[in-house]
Design a protein around this motif. Structure first.
Motif, PDB file in Angstrom:
ATOM      1  N   ALA A 145     -11.695   3.619   9.327  1.00 18.61           N
ATOM      2  CA  ALA A 145     -11.960   2.179   9.332  1.00 18.61           C
ATOM      3  C   ALA A 145     -12.674   1.762  10.614  1.00 18.61           C
ATOM      4  CB  ALA A 145     -10.649   1.412   9.179  1.00 18.61           C
ATOM      5  N   GLU A 146     -12.249   2.303  11.746  1.00 21.00           N
ATOM      6  CA  GLU A 146     -12.888   1.966  13.024  1.00 21.00           C
ATOM      7  C   GLU A 146     -14.323   2.497  13.072  1.00 21.00           C
ATOM      8  OE1 GLU A 146     -10.159   3.602  15.811  1.00 21.00           O
ATOM      9  OE2 GLU A 146      -8.654   2.027  15.494  1.00 21.00           O
ATOM     10  N   ARG A 147     -14.536   3.676  12.453  1.00 17.43           N
ATOM     11  CA  ARG A 147     -15.885   4.236  12.386  1.00 17.43           C
ATOM     12  C   ARG A 147     -16.792   3.317  11.542  1.00 17.43           C
ATOM     13  NH1 ARG A 147     -14.352   8.992  11.478  1.00 17.43           N
ATOM     14  NH2 ARG A 147     -14.482   8.991   9.198  1.00 17.43           N
ATOM     15  N   MET A 148     -16.245   2.797  10.441  1.00 17.40           N
ATOM     16  CA  MET A 148     -17.013   1.883   9.595  1.00 17.40           C
ATOM     17  C   MET A 148     -17.339   0.586  10.338  1.00 17.40           C
ATOM     18  SD  MET A 148     -17.824   3.315   6.823  1.00 17.40           S
ATOM     19  CE  MET A 148     -18.419   1.846   5.969  1.00 17.40           C
ATOM     20  N   VAL A 149     -16.410   0.120  11.192  1.00 17.33           N
ATOM     21  CA  VAL A 149     -16.681  -1.081  11.986  1.00 17.33           C
ATOM     22  C   VAL A 149     -17.847  -0.827  12.938  1.00 17.33           C
ATOM     23  CG1 VAL A 149     -15.773  -2.552  13.834  1.00 17.33           C
ATOM     24  CG2 VAL A 149     -14.371  -2.084  11.839  1.00 17.33           C
ATOM     25  N   ARG A 150     -17.859   0.343  13.583  1.00 19.57           N
ATOM     26  CA  ARG A 150     -18.943   0.663  14.513  1.00 19.57           C
ATOM     27  C   ARG A 150     -20.290   0.720  13.780  1.00 19.57           C
ATOM     28  NH1 ARG A 150     -14.848   4.091  16.588  1.00 19.57           N
ATOM     29  NH2 ARG A 150     -15.684   5.926  15.500  1.00 19.57           N
ATOM     30  N   VAL A 151     -20.291   1.330  12.575  1.00 21.70           N
ATOM     31  CA  VAL A 151     -21.517   1.401  11.779  1.00 21.70           C
ATOM     32  C   VAL A 151     -21.976  -0.005  11.386  1.00 21.70           C
ATOM     33  CG1 VAL A 151     -22.483   2.144   9.547  1.00 21.70           C
ATOM     34  CG2 VAL A 151     -21.075   3.721  10.897  1.00 21.70           C
ATOM     35  N   ALA A 152     -21.013  -0.842  10.952  1.00 24.71           N
ATOM     36  CA  ALA A 152     -21.342  -2.207  10.522  1.00 24.71           C
ATOM     37  C   ALA A 152     -21.822  -3.051  11.696  1.00 24.71           C
ATOM     38  CB  ALA A 152     -20.115  -2.855   9.870  1.00 24.71           C
ATOM     39  N   GLU A 153     -21.221  -2.868  12.875  1.00 24.49           N
ATOM     40  CA  GLU A 153     -21.665  -3.598  14.065  1.00 24.49           C
ATOM     41  C   GLU A 153     -23.100  -3.228  14.425  1.00 24.49           C
ATOM     42  OE1 GLU A 153     -17.482  -4.339  16.537  1.00 24.49           O
ATOM     43  OE2 GLU A 153     -18.614  -2.480  16.827  1.00 24.49           O
ATOM     44  N   HIS A 189       0.875  -1.180   0.000  1.00 19.23           N
ATOM     45  CA  HIS A 189       0.000   0.000   0.000  1.00 19.23           C
ATOM     46  C   HIS A 189       0.911   1.229   0.000  1.00 19.23           C
ATOM     47  CE1 HIS A 189      -3.503  -2.530   0.959  1.00 19.23           C
ATOM     48  NE2 HIS A 189      -2.635  -3.220   1.682  1.00 19.23           N
ATOM     49  N   TRP A 190       0.677   2.120  -0.952  1.00 18.41           N
ATOM     50  CA  TRP A 190       1.563   3.264  -1.157  1.00 18.41           C
ATOM     51  C   TRP A 190       1.041   4.509  -0.440  1.00 18.41           C
ATOM     52  CZ3 TRP A 190       6.234   3.029  -3.516  1.00 18.41           C
ATOM     53  CH2 TRP A 190       6.503   1.891  -4.264  1.00 18.41           C
ATOM     54  N   TYR A 191       1.967   5.257   0.145  1.00 20.40           N
ATOM     55  CA  TYR A 191       1.634   6.517   0.807  1.00 20.40           C
ATOM     56  C   TYR A 191       2.651   7.564   0.362  1.00 20.40           C
ATOM     57  CZ  TYR A 191      -1.251   3.648   3.907  1.00 20.40           C
ATOM     58  OH  TYR A 191      -2.183   2.780   4.399  1.00 20.40           O
ATOM     59  N   GLY A 192       2.162   8.682  -0.155  1.00 19.94           N
ATOM     60  CA  GLY A 192       3.062   9.746  -0.573  1.00 19.94           C
ATOM     61  C   GLY A 192       3.666  10.457   0.627  1.00 19.94           C
ATOM     62  N   GLY A 193       4.912  10.888   0.505  1.00 16.94           N
ATOM     63  CA  GLY A 193       5.560  11.608   1.597  1.00 16.94           C
ATOM     64  C   GLY A 193       6.412  10.705   2.470  1.00 16.94           C
ATOM     65  N   ASN A 194       6.973  11.304   3.533  1.00 14.68           N
ATOM     66  CA  ASN A 194       7.887  10.561   4.394  1.00 14.68           C
ATOM     67  C   ASN A 194       7.113   9.805   5.481  1.00 14.68           C
ATOM     68  OD1 ASN A 194       7.118  12.513   6.217  1.00 14.68           O
ATOM     69  ND2 ASN A 194       9.077  13.581   6.222  1.00 14.68           N
ATOM     70  N   PHE A 195       7.856   9.269   6.466  1.00 13.72           N
ATOM     71  CA  PHE A 195       7.230   8.423   7.471  1.00 13.72           C
ATOM     72  C   PHE A 195       6.263   9.205   8.360  1.00 13.72           C
ATOM     73  CE2 PHE A 195       7.125   6.089  11.521  1.00 13.72           C
ATOM     74  CZ  PHE A 195       6.664   4.866  11.052  1.00 13.72           C
ATOM     75  N   THR A 196       6.587  10.446   8.679  1.00 11.20           N
ATOM     76  CA  THR A 196       5.687  11.261   9.487  1.00 11.20           C
ATOM     77  C   THR A 196       4.365  11.466   8.759  1.00 11.20           C
ATOM     78  OG1 THR A 196       7.521  12.405  10.586  1.00 11.20           O
ATOM     79  CG2 THR A 196       5.384  13.508  10.591  1.00 11.20           C
ATOM     80  N   ALA A 197       4.435  11.750   7.461  1.00  9.06           N
ATOM     81  CA  ALA A 197       3.208  11.908   6.664  1.00  9.06           C
ATOM     82  C   ALA A 197       2.440  10.590   6.601  1.00  9.06           C
ATOM     83  CB  ALA A 197       3.558  12.386   5.255  1.00  9.06           C
ATOM     84  N   TYR A 198       3.171   9.474   6.509  1.00  4.75           N
ATOM     85  CA  TYR A 198       2.534   8.146   6.493  1.00  4.75           C
ATOM     86  C   TYR A 198       1.752   7.907   7.780  1.00  4.75           C
ATOM     87  CZ  TYR A 198       2.521   3.167   7.726  1.00  4.75           C
ATOM     88  OH  TYR A 198       2.176   1.928   8.189  1.00  4.75           O
ATOM     89  N   GLU A 199       2.368   8.214   8.936  1.00  3.48           N
ATOM     90  CA  GLU A 199       1.690   7.995  10.216  1.00  3.48           C
ATOM     91  C   GLU A 199       0.421   8.841  10.310  1.00  3.48           C
ATOM     92  OE1 GLU A 199       4.584   6.578  13.688  1.00  3.48           O
ATOM     93  OE2 GLU A 199       4.940   8.657  13.096  1.00  3.48           O
ATOM     94  N   GLN A 200       0.495  10.079   9.820  1.00  2.00           N
ATOM     95  CA  GLN A 200      -0.675  10.956   9.852  1.00  2.00           C
ATOM     96  C   GLN A 200      -1.781  10.414   8.942  1.00  2.00           C
ATOM     97  OE1 GLN A 200       1.186  14.612   8.676  1.00  2.00           O
ATOM     98  NE2 GLN A 200       1.909  15.104  10.740  1.00  2.00           N
ATOM     99  N   ALA A 201      -1.409   9.985   7.744  1.00  2.00           N
ATOM    100  CA  ALA A 201      -2.393   9.441   6.805  1.00  2.00           C
ATOM    101  C   ALA A 201      -2.989   8.145   7.348  1.00  2.00           C
ATOM    102  CB  ALA A 201      -1.738   9.191   5.442  1.00  2.00           C
ATOM    103  N   LEU A 202      -2.142   7.322   7.959  1.00  2.00           N
ATOM    104  CA  LEU A 202      -2.617   6.052   8.505  1.00  2.00           C
ATOM    105  C   LEU A 202      -3.578   6.279   9.664  1.00  2.00           C
ATOM    106  CD1 LEU A 202      -2.319   2.985   8.213  1.00  2.00           C
ATOM    107  CD2 LEU A 202      -0.501   3.076   9.923  1.00  2.00           C
ATOM    108  N   ALA A 203      -3.300   7.283  10.493  1.00  2.00           N
ATOM    109  CA  ALA A 203      -4.184   7.585  11.620  1.00  2.00           C
ATOM    110  C   ALA A 203      -5.576   7.961  11.121  1.00  2.00           C
ATOM    111  CB  ALA A 203      -3.591   8.706  12.468  1.00  2.00           C
ATOM    112  N   VAL A 204      -5.622   8.798  10.071  1.00  2.00           N
ATOM    113  CA  VAL A 204      -6.910   9.197   9.487  1.00  2.00           C
ATOM    114  C   VAL A 204      -7.613   7.975   8.899  1.00  2.00           C
ATOM    115  CG1 VAL A 204      -7.999  10.552   7.650  1.00  2.00           C
ATOM    116  CG2 VAL A 204      -6.150  11.557   9.025  1.00  2.00           C
ATOM    117  N   GLU A 205      -6.835   7.155   8.200  1.00  2.00           N
ATOM    118  CA  GLU A 205      -7.370   5.950   7.561  1.00  2.00           C
ATOM    119  C   GLU A 205      -7.951   4.991   8.598  1.00  2.00           C
ATOM    120  OE1 GLU A 205      -4.837   2.733   5.505  1.00  2.00           O
ATOM    121  OE2 GLU A 205      -5.068   4.296   4.006  1.00  2.00           O
TER     122      GLU A 205
END
Length: 540
Positions: free
Chosen positions: A243-251, A223-239
């Motif tokens: 995803a956790e919000r979708m789990v709550r909706v699906a539950e 899975h590709w993320y533009g930018g450096n590791f700090t940008a990756y962590e920020q993007a992953l946190a949002v992602e």
């Protein structure tokens, strides 16, 4: 957000790639990747296949199926590769034959063979010196042997050889392992200035902040993320938040569909009881009642199928949503018995002189967290082994006043023939099996995982099992000594280590060059081993 890597200008492209070890263990299957110009940080859990990929790109391994194309010359710096100690520096740089021919020409031997050997490399010695100087190796003579340089210098020497070759594609596998802080800074500068294609596998977050993009290898896919590791962590946190919000909706949807299905069953049961009552009381002609009964059964069947289908679809959506949430479990452990009261004496060194000359006269009190720093080869590991009682001091004394444990770099604390639970029991012989297993579960060895033989564990699992054995020992250790604990750990394992050390309440002495890690574990004091003397220095 995942990004697609452009394949048009890629220097490394693989499609449908598959690889398995001789014993049949599958590492990659139907794997696709395209890497273009610039610096790419390849990350992933231990065992995901990162090092295997680099070896495939370097042609040290060969795929079982699929295609792999690398445009241009490849330079590869493997992880923990040792050089022949008898090898000369110029041979390690790959310029020994050219130098010999140059010197022969300078001494009057103008043979065609010598001119052929030199080719266009008349400035090879100057370029070699420039590469060595760039990496801080200005004191290393080209005629010295590898046995005369430290382990960290050996790593930098291999990198200097690659810089000298100027390959089109540079592959680096954990290049900062065993490098001191000064050497890491020089390597960072070399990476930042690299003009070609680079793929670097690393857990060093400062190094990963120098890359242009992050390739996250997970579940056999990148899975590709533009930018450096700090940008990756920020993007992953949002992602992950999404995803956790979708789990709550699906539950919630699954719960709703279950309720609607139950309500439908109740309604259908009521209709069936009413129809049966009418049939028994014979209030309508038999043919009409039979017709209504058949129609009701058909309707009930359709109703049941509809609600059952909706529940199945809701469960499938929940499964898909749950798959998007990462399961990088964290260690959750409470270690109250490791607590050291403020001011209590933990360690006293009096006129200590360790093997190879390291000297110390110092005292540690209370739950201090000490970073032991110094250049490669200055004697940090030897000093730790002396404190741990593995090596006797040459002079003076080293007294530890509390229960203690030592985690060496080589992780040879475990008995490979024993299970994880049996290994922990060696350090806590009076603890019951139930107690050991309950505490191991908090180190993520749950159920059958606690019965795995130590010899079958992955690198990250072995580290976690070793950490559990030491931290769960009885009596509880009130001083932990760790030697380069983050070497060869993936980023998830480093987070687990930080979490475990957050729960530890005793004193720590840690040898590490990972500045981010040292900050995260709350180092309170830094001791530098410089010119054979252990001295207090500036905090981290």
């Amino acid at each position: 957000m995942s990004l697609s890597s452009p394949a048009a200008a890629a220097s490394v492209v693989c499609a449908g790639l598959g690889f398995a070890w001789p014993d049949g263990t599958r590492v990659l299957e139907d794997f696709d990747l395209a890497v273009g110009p610039g610096r790419t940080g390849l990350i992933g859990l231990n065992g995901a296949g990162k090092s295997t990929l680099l070896k495939l790109f370097a042609k040290e391994l060969h795929p079982c199926e699929g295609t792999l194309k690398v445009a241009g010359e490849v330079g590869y710096l493997p992880q923990n590769a040792a050089l022949d100690t008898d090898l000369r520096v110029d041979a390690a740089l790959g310029i020994a034959d050219i130098r010999a021919a140059l010197h022969a020409i300078e001494n009057g031997d103008a043979s065609e063979a010598n001119f052929t050997a030199v080719g266009d490399d008349w400035d090879v010695e100057e370029r070699a010196r420039a590469s060595l100087d760039q990496l801080g190796l200005h004191t290393i003579d080209l005629d010295r042997t590898i046995g005369e340089v430290s382990g960290g210098e050996s790593v930098l020497l291999r990198l200097a050889a690659l810089l000298l070759r100027r390959p089109d594609v540079l592959l680096l596998d954990e290049p900062t392992n065993n490098l001191d802080l000064a050497a890491r800074r020089r390597l960072y500068a070399a990476v930042a200035g690299w003009p070609g294609v680079m793929i670097v596998v690393s857990h060093d977050r400062e190094l990963l902040d120098l890359v242009d993009r992050i390739a996250d290898l997970r579940g056999g896919e990148v899975h590709w993320y533009g930018g450096n590791f700090t940008a990756y962590e920020q993007a992953l946190a949002v992602e992950q938040e999404a995803a956790e919000r979708m789990v709550r909706v699906a539950e919630a949807d699954v719960v709703r569909q279950k309720r609607e299905l139950a309500d439908a069953h109740v309604k259908l049961a009521r209709r069936a009881r009413y129809a049966h009552k009418m049939y028994v009381q014979k209030r309508e002609p038999k043919i009409i009642m039979n017709g209504r009964k058949a129609a009701a059964e058909i309707s009930a069947g359709k109703h049941r199928i509809m609600h059952t289908g909706k529940l199945k679809e809701a469960r499938e959506r929940l499964g898909e949503a749950a798959e998007a949430v990462r399961d990088d479990d964290e260690i959750r452990v409470d270690l109250p018995h490791t607590e050291v009261p403020p001011g209590r004496g933990v360690l006293t060194l009096r006129a200590l002189r360790a093997r190879y000359g390291a000297r110390a006269d110092i005292e540690l009190r209370g739950p201090e967290r000490i970073a032991l720093t110094g250049r490669n080869g200055c004697g940090k590991t030897t000093l730790l082994r002396t404190l741990a009682g593995e090596i006797p001091p040459e002079e003076g004394t080293a007294e530890i006043h509390v229960p203690h444990r030592f985690l060496p770099q080589r992780l040879d604390v475990l008995d490979d023939a024993l299970t994880v639970a049996e290994n922990v029991a060696r350090f806590a012989p009076d603890a019951t099996d139930n107690r050991i297993r309950a505490r191991l579960a908090r180190f993520l060895f749950k159920g059958a995982r606690a019965d795995q033989q130590a010899g079958t564990l992955s690198g990250g699992e072995r580290f976690r099992a070793t950490l559990a054995a030491l931290m769960l020992a009885e009596p509880a250790p009130q001083l932990l000594m760790l030697d380069e604990p983050t070497n060869n750990l993936d980023l998830a394992s480093i987070r687990q280590l930080v979490t475990a050390l957050d729960a530890y309440r005793g004193a720590l002495i840690v040898v590490s060059h990972d500045v981010t890690f040292l900050r995260e574990i709350g180092v309170t004091r830094r001791l530098a081993l410089d010119d054979g003397e252990l001295k207090d220095t500036d905090p981290m």
